[in-house]
Motif scaffolding. Structure first.
Motif, PDB file in Angstrom:
ATOM      1  N   PRO A 275     -80.732  33.244  67.638  1.00 31.96           N
ATOM      2  CA  PRO A 275     -81.909  34.127  67.560  1.00 31.96           C
ATOM      3  C   PRO A 275     -81.545  35.604  67.400  1.00 31.96           C
ATOM      4  CG  PRO A 275     -82.106  32.605  69.405  1.00 31.96           C
ATOM      5  CD  PRO A 275     -80.717  32.470  68.892  1.00 31.96           C
ATOM      6  N   VAL A 276     -80.451  35.996  68.029  1.00 34.34           N
ATOM      7  CA  VAL A 276     -80.057  37.402  67.910  1.00 34.34           C
ATOM      8  C   VAL A 276     -79.735  37.723  66.447  1.00 34.34           C
ATOM      9  CG1 VAL A 276     -78.315  39.101  68.561  1.00 34.34           C
ATOM     10  CG2 VAL A 276     -79.210  37.531  70.272  1.00 34.34           C
ATOM     11  N   VAL A 277     -79.101  36.766  65.780  1.00 31.09           N
ATOM     12  CA  VAL A 277     -78.706  37.006  64.382  1.00 31.09           C
ATOM     13  C   VAL A 277     -79.926  37.045  63.477  1.00 31.09           C
ATOM     14  CG1 VAL A 277     -77.419  36.067  62.430  1.00 31.09           C
ATOM     15  CG2 VAL A 277     -76.443  35.971  64.736  1.00 31.09           C
ATOM     16  N   PHE A 278     -80.803  36.009  63.574  1.00 25.87           N
ATOM     17  CA  PHE A 278     -81.892  35.998  62.600  1.00 25.87           C
ATOM     18  C   PHE A 278     -82.914  37.102  62.874  1.00 25.87           C
ATOM     19  CE2 PHE A 278     -83.837  32.514  65.310  1.00 25.87           C
ATOM     20  CZ  PHE A 278     -85.038  33.142  65.604  1.00 25.87           C
ATOM     21  N   SER A 279     -83.056  37.496  64.145  1.00 27.45           N
ATOM     22  CA  SER A 279     -83.987  38.609  64.395  1.00 27.45           C
ATOM     23  C   SER A 279     -83.391  39.927  63.897  1.00 27.45           C
ATOM     24  CB  SER A 279     -84.339  38.698  65.882  1.00 27.45           C
ATOM     25  OG  SER A 279     -83.174  38.897  66.659  1.00 27.45           O
ATOM     26  N   ALA A 280     -82.073  40.073  64.054  1.00 27.78           N
ATOM     27  CA  ALA A 280     -81.425  41.292  63.539  1.00 27.78           C
ATOM     28  C   ALA A 280     -81.538  41.347  62.018  1.00 27.78           C
ATOM     29  CB  ALA A 280     -79.955  41.324  63.975  1.00 27.78           C
ATOM     30  N   LEU A 281     -81.374  40.206  61.357  1.00 28.34           N
ATOM     31  CA  LEU A 281     -81.515  40.164  59.901  1.00 28.34           C
ATOM     32  C   LEU A 281     -82.945  40.514  59.480  1.00 28.34           C
ATOM     33  CD1 LEU A 281     -79.422  36.967  59.032  1.00 28.34           C
ATOM     34  CD2 LEU A 281     -78.837  39.349  58.544  1.00 28.34           C
ATOM     35  N   THR A 282     -83.892  40.048  60.272  1.00 29.34           N
ATOM     36  CA  THR A 282     -85.295  40.360  59.986  1.00 29.34           C
ATOM     37  C   THR A 282     -85.520  41.865  60.038  1.00 29.34           C
ATOM     38  OG1 THR A 282     -85.988  38.255  60.967  1.00 29.34           O
ATOM     39  CG2 THR A 282     -87.676  39.963  60.725  1.00 29.34           C
ATOM     40  N   HIS A 283     -85.072  42.491  61.109  1.00 28.01           N
ATOM     41  CA  HIS A 283     -85.279  43.940  61.263  1.00 28.01           C
ATOM     42  C   HIS A 283     -84.512  44.715  60.193  1.00 28.01           C
ATOM     43  CE1 HIS A 283     -87.297  42.864  64.850  1.00 28.01           C
ATOM     44  NE2 HIS A 283     -86.213  42.605  65.566  1.00 28.01           N
ATOM     45  N   LEU A 284     -83.302  44.246  59.897  1.00 32.28           N
ATOM     46  CA  LEU A 284     -82.501  44.920  58.877  1.00 32.28           C
ATOM     47  C   LEU A 284     -83.207  44.875  57.523  1.00 32.28           C
ATOM     48  CD1 LEU A 284     -79.782  46.220  57.975  1.00 32.28           C
ATOM     49  CD2 LEU A 284     -78.989  43.908  57.482  1.00 32.28           C
ATOM     50  N   THR A 285     -83.824  43.742  57.220  1.00 31.63           N
ATOM     51  CA  THR A 285     -84.515  43.594  55.929  1.00 31.63           C
ATOM     52  C   THR A 285     -85.643  44.610  55.799  1.00 31.63           C
ATOM     53  OG1 THR A 285     -83.993  41.233  55.907  1.00 31.63           O
ATOM     54  CG2 THR A 285     -85.767  41.972  54.451  1.00 31.63           C
ATOM     55  N   VAL A 286     -86.451  44.730  56.852  1.00 28.70           N
ATOM     56  CA  VAL A 286     -87.570  45.677  56.798  1.00 28.70           C
ATOM     57  C   VAL A 286     -87.051  47.110  56.681  1.00 28.70           C
ATOM     58  CG1 VAL A 286     -89.592  46.558  58.002  1.00 28.70           C
ATOM     59  CG2 VAL A 286     -89.034  44.135  58.141  1.00 28.70           C
ATOM     60  N   PHE A 287     -86.063  47.435  57.490  1.00 25.63           N
ATOM     61  CA  PHE A 287     -85.504  48.790  57.464  1.00 25.63           C
ATOM     62  C   PHE A 287     -84.952  49.105  56.075  1.00 25.63           C
ATOM     63  CE2 PHE A 287     -82.012  51.768  57.814  1.00 25.63           C
ATOM     64  CZ  PHE A 287     -82.564  52.801  58.561  1.00 25.63           C
ATOM     65  N   TRP A 288     -84.195  48.158  55.559  1.00 25.06           N
ATOM     66  CA  TRP A 288     -83.557  48.379  54.246  1.00 25.06           C
ATOM     67  C   TRP A 288     -84.614  48.558  53.157  1.00 25.06           C
ATOM     68  CZ3 TRP A 288     -83.657  44.380  50.376  1.00 25.06           C
ATOM     69  CH2 TRP A 288     -82.949  44.709  49.218  1.00 25.06           C
ATOM     70  N   GLU A 289     -85.648  47.741  53.168  1.00 25.90           N
ATOM     71  CA  GLU A 289     -86.662  47.847  52.107  1.00 25.90           C
ATOM     72  C   GLU A 289     -87.439  49.165  52.205  1.00 25.90           C
ATOM     73  OE1 GLU A 289     -89.184  44.711  50.913  1.00 25.90           O
ATOM     74  OE2 GLU A 289     -87.732  43.147  51.340  1.00 25.90           O
ATOM     75  N   VAL A 290     -87.817  49.529  53.415  1.00 19.13           N
ATOM     76  CA  VAL A 290     -88.620  50.751  53.562  1.00 19.13           C
ATOM     77  C   VAL A 290     -87.811  51.983  53.163  1.00 19.13           C
ATOM     78  CG1 VAL A 290     -89.743  52.256  55.243  1.00 19.13           C
ATOM     79  CG2 VAL A 290     -90.167  49.805  55.318  1.00 19.13           C
ATOM     80  N   PHE A 291     -86.549  52.008  53.547  1.00 18.62           N
ATOM     81  CA  PHE A 291     -85.755  53.218  53.329  1.00 18.62           C
ATOM     82  C   PHE A 291     -84.873  53.156  52.079  1.00 18.62           C
ATOM     83  CE2 PHE A 291     -86.792  53.364  57.846  1.00 18.62           C
ATOM     84  CZ  PHE A 291     -87.362  54.621  57.910  1.00 18.62           C
ATOM     85  N   TYR A 292     -84.991  52.087  51.339  1.00 15.88           N
ATOM     86  CA  TYR A 292     -84.216  51.959  50.097  1.00 15.88           C
ATOM     87  C   TYR A 292     -84.425  53.179  49.203  1.00 15.88           C
ATOM     88  CZ  TYR A 292     -82.657  49.824  45.654  1.00 15.88           C
ATOM     89  OH  TYR A 292     -82.022  49.552  44.466  1.00 15.88           O
ATOM     90  N   CYS A 293     -85.699  53.602  49.078  1.00 16.25           N
ATOM     91  CA  CYS A 293     -86.041  54.680  48.142  1.00 16.25           C
ATOM     92  C   CYS A 293     -85.385  56.002  48.525  1.00 16.25           C
ATOM     93  CB  CYS A 293     -87.552  54.841  48.054  1.00 16.25           C
ATOM     94  SG  CYS A 293     -88.335  55.216  49.618  1.00 16.25           S
ATOM     95  N   ALA A 294     -84.957  56.128  49.759  1.00 19.61           N
ATOM     96  CA  ALA A 294     -84.286  57.359  50.172  1.00 19.61           C
ATOM     97  C   ALA A 294     -82.766  57.181  50.196  1.00 19.61           C
ATOM     98  CB  ALA A 294     -84.765  57.787  51.561  1.00 19.61           C
ATOM     99  N   LEU A 295     -82.318  56.027  50.656  1.00 18.58           N
ATOM    100  CA  LEU A 295     -80.886  55.850  50.901  1.00 18.58           C
ATOM    101  C   LEU A 295     -80.096  55.437  49.665  1.00 18.58           C
ATOM    102  CD1 LEU A 295     -81.020  54.091  54.415  1.00 18.58           C
ATOM    103  CD2 LEU A 295     -80.640  56.504  53.877  1.00 18.58           C
ATOM    104  N   VAL A 296     -80.785  55.038  48.615  1.00 16.77           N
ATOM    105  CA  VAL A 296     -80.043  54.587  47.439  1.00 16.77           C
ATOM    106  C   VAL A 296     -79.538  55.765  46.600  1.00 16.77           C
ATOM    107  CG1 VAL A 296     -81.941  54.439  45.750  1.00 16.77           C
ATOM    108  CG2 VAL A 296     -80.058  52.773  45.679  1.00 16.77           C
TER     109      VAL A 296
END
Lengths: 361, 270
Positions: A275-296
């Motif tokens: 659960p720690v892994v899949f929840s971390a992946l879930t949060h990472l996905t949202v963070f990455w998508e939202v901030f992609y436009c700035a961090l890329v």
């Protein structure tokens, strides 16, 4: 991206040099600062959009996009009657009614394909569509075949309402940007023809336009920037939509994606033990998508953002049954690779091959 | 000039996601709708009109189409022998029938599309009885669903001309983590499939006493076999006439009346 930031130093100098004696001078100073600030933005805008770029990145994307269009159309051809014509799952009459506004606002997503009932005509049109996609992939007469491939794909897409998904969005988007750039200038039949026809091309401007060289061009820059911005919009709204869902916040979304039987292509339910892994992946996905436009954009974070894109979309391709969509999203992310870097890479490879062949000769 | 074209294109790129993201039970935000209006046609034609809600807001259940093909004598629709057998039941999508995976996914999207546009039958509810725009939207939404459903039925009827064809919408939910890990419920366990009724169940006439809370998997038994399977039928002339009258201009601002049933905006994405 830093190139588009305004030149604040210039603005400060403009105000600093103006003697602030009285209201008139203050207005002059403010006007000067504003003008300098606006000029810096315009300069940054011009640099961002109109600094010529080489076409190598676009050419690689052209090959992948053309091949994916061709594959997607070939798969449709396996059961063409299921998707086009009067006996399709969504038949001509229904498609026309959906798009003409019989059930709501009309749409400009028109296609002449919903007027065609003859299987012979539909097959002929579909073969033409596939031929255009193949020409796009190999870069043959790309100045003509790229717009043709995009237009025929649009007509097909507007006929296929009801069976479309992200793959169609990405391939059509990329085809649109590829057609406005000299994407056939390198890694293509056109490039080979250009070498063969060097003499006539040097004398004829029309031939030179038809078979462009791989020098930096403004149109390559515009196409690249448009695709980059478009990709940022896709990820931003993808992330914002996820941020509206409960499971993307409580960390279980990745589990529910993995446990979707209809999507599953490889078993990913073993993630449930971690659960720690899949929840971390879930949060990472949202963070990455939202901030992609700035961090890329910054060079420091771009490799990390693109590596995450490969991981996320690779996972979708392998585990969620969408090899086509996942692959094309990775291809789309390649738009952030420097064309000069790709050019150096391929030139080095060509030099190496040349050296090897001379050694073995 | 080039800058103007670039800005216009970017406007179209951003317009639909903004409008789609601001959808609520009363429609899209009026300001976002107005913002998109100048580039609406271009974004639709160029296929830029997407919301990009991939696996969002939740990675929810899947939806399938279940086709039941029955011969008049009760024989298998595809069998050459006349021996009576059970009606043939086919699900769409089906990995055994649709290959390669992209072909399967096209059928999957078709099933999701049919589910997304589903709208219950019957007269508009009292809440919107005084609002002609809402009534028109209600009627149009149902007709849209019926038209697509009938098209799918016609396709099946063409493929199986001797059979009586009926389709249902199935929902296949994922097991929760405790169900899967502790109760060993497989992803394709029968109790995870539900037949979705065409019409919502009638409301009880009297308030029922509160039911005891039971969150065991057994509490979520599969729905009873739907009795309102949707069979092939000819379009009704009266219904077609209503469509002509319903063709209209879109209101600039939607009335503040709930559009029933309240549901997420429609966009089929992976």
């Amino acid at each position: 991206m830093s190139a588009i930031l305004p030149d604040h130093d210039a603005a400060r100098n403009a105000t600093g040099n103006a003697p602030l004696n009285g209201m008139g001078n203050a207005i002059t100073a403010v006007r000067g600062a504003t003008t300098a600030w606006a000029a810096s933005w315009i300069t940054a805008w011009d640099q961002f959009w109109f600094t010529p770029q080489r076409p190598h990145t676009l050419a690689l994307i052209r090959i992948a996009t053309g091949l994916m269009l061709l594959y997607s159309q070939a798969v449709l051809a396996l059961r063409l009657g299921d998707f086009l014509g009067d006996e399709a799952w969504v038949n001509n009459r229904t498609i026309a009614a959906l798009n003409r506004g019989e059930f709501g606002a009309p749409s400009a997503a028109r296609s002449y394909l919903w007027l065609i009932s003859s299987p012979v005509l539909l097959w002929g049109h579909h073969l033409l569509t596939m031929a255009a996609s193949a020409c796009l992939a190999i870069g043959f007469m790309t100045r003509f075949t790229a717009p043709l491939a995009w237009f025929l794909q649009l007509m097909l897409i507007h006929r296929l309402t009801g069976v479309l998904f992200g793959l169609d969005q990405i391939t059509t988007m990329l085809a649109m940007y590829l057609m406005i750039a000299p994407s056939g200038a390198v890694f293509s039949v056109d490039a080979w023809l250009r070498k063969r026809l060097a003499g006539p091309i040097a004398r004829d401007a029309r031939l030179a336009w038809l078979f462009p060289d791989d020098s930096p061009s403004v149109m390559a820059a515009i196409a690249t920037r448009l695709a980059q911005i478009h990709l940022c919009v896709i990820y931003l709204f993808g992330g914002l939509w996820k941020a509206r869902g409960t499971t993307w916040w409580d960390g279980t979304a990745m589990w529910f994606a993995a446990a979707n039987y209809e999507y599953q292509s490889l078993n990913l339910t073993w993630l449930g033990r971690f659960p720690v892994v899949f929840s971390a992946l879930t949060h990472l996905t949202v963070f990455w998508e939202v901030f992609y436009c700035a961090l890329v954009w910054p060079k420091l974070t771009r490799p990390l953002v693109l590596a995450t894109a490969v991981a996320v979309h690779g996972g979708i391709a392998l585990f969620l049954g969408m090899m086509t969509f996942g692959s094309m999203m990775i291809v789309a992310n390649a738009i952030f690779l420097s064309p000069d870097w790709i050019a150096r890479l391929t030139d080095r490879g060509a030099d190496q091959r040349s050296a090897d062949s001379s050694l073995t000769r | 000039m080039a800058s103007v074209l670039i800005i216009g294109h970017l406007w179209a790129v951003i317009g639909r996601p903004l409008e789609f993201a601001t959808q609520g039970p009363f429609g899209a935000s009026p300001s976002m709708t107005r913002f998109r209006d100048p580039v609406r046609g271009y974004s639709q034609f160029a296929y830029l009109d997407h919301g990009y809600a991939f696996f969002a807001p939740e990675p929810g259940p899947s939806h399938l189409i279940r086709a039941t093909l029955t011969q008049p004598t009760g024989t298998d629709a595809t069998a050459s022998s006349p021996s009576p057998v059970e009606p043939l039941v086919r699900n769409y999508p089906d990995l055994n029938d649709q290959w390669p995976r992209l072909l399967y996914h096209r059928h999957f999207m078709l099933a999701e599309f049919l589910n997304d546009i589903h709208h219950p039958p019957g007269e508009p509810p009292q809440e919107i009885a005084q609002n002609p725009v809402a009534i028109r939207e209600w009627i149009q939404a149902r007709r849209r669903y019926e038209t697509v459903r009938d098209s799918i039925l016609n396709r099946l009827q063409t493929a199986y001309p001797q059979a009586t064809v009926a389709i249902d919408r199935l929902e296949h939910r994922q097991p929760g983590l405790p169900e899967f890990m502790e109760d060993n419920v497989p992803l394709d366990a029968p109790q995870l499939y539900f037949v979705l009724p065409d019409a919502p169940p009638p409301l009880p006439l009297e308030p029922l006493p509160p039911a005891p809370i039971d969150d065991s998997p057994a509490a979520e038994s599969p729905a009873a076999e739907s009795t309102d399977s949707e069979t092939v039928r000819e379009p009704e002339p009266a219904t077609l006439g209503r469509s002509e009258a319903a063709r209209d201009a879109r209101p600039l601002v939607r009335p503040i009346i709930p559009r029933l049933p309240l549901r997420a905006p429609i966009e089929v994405t992976p």
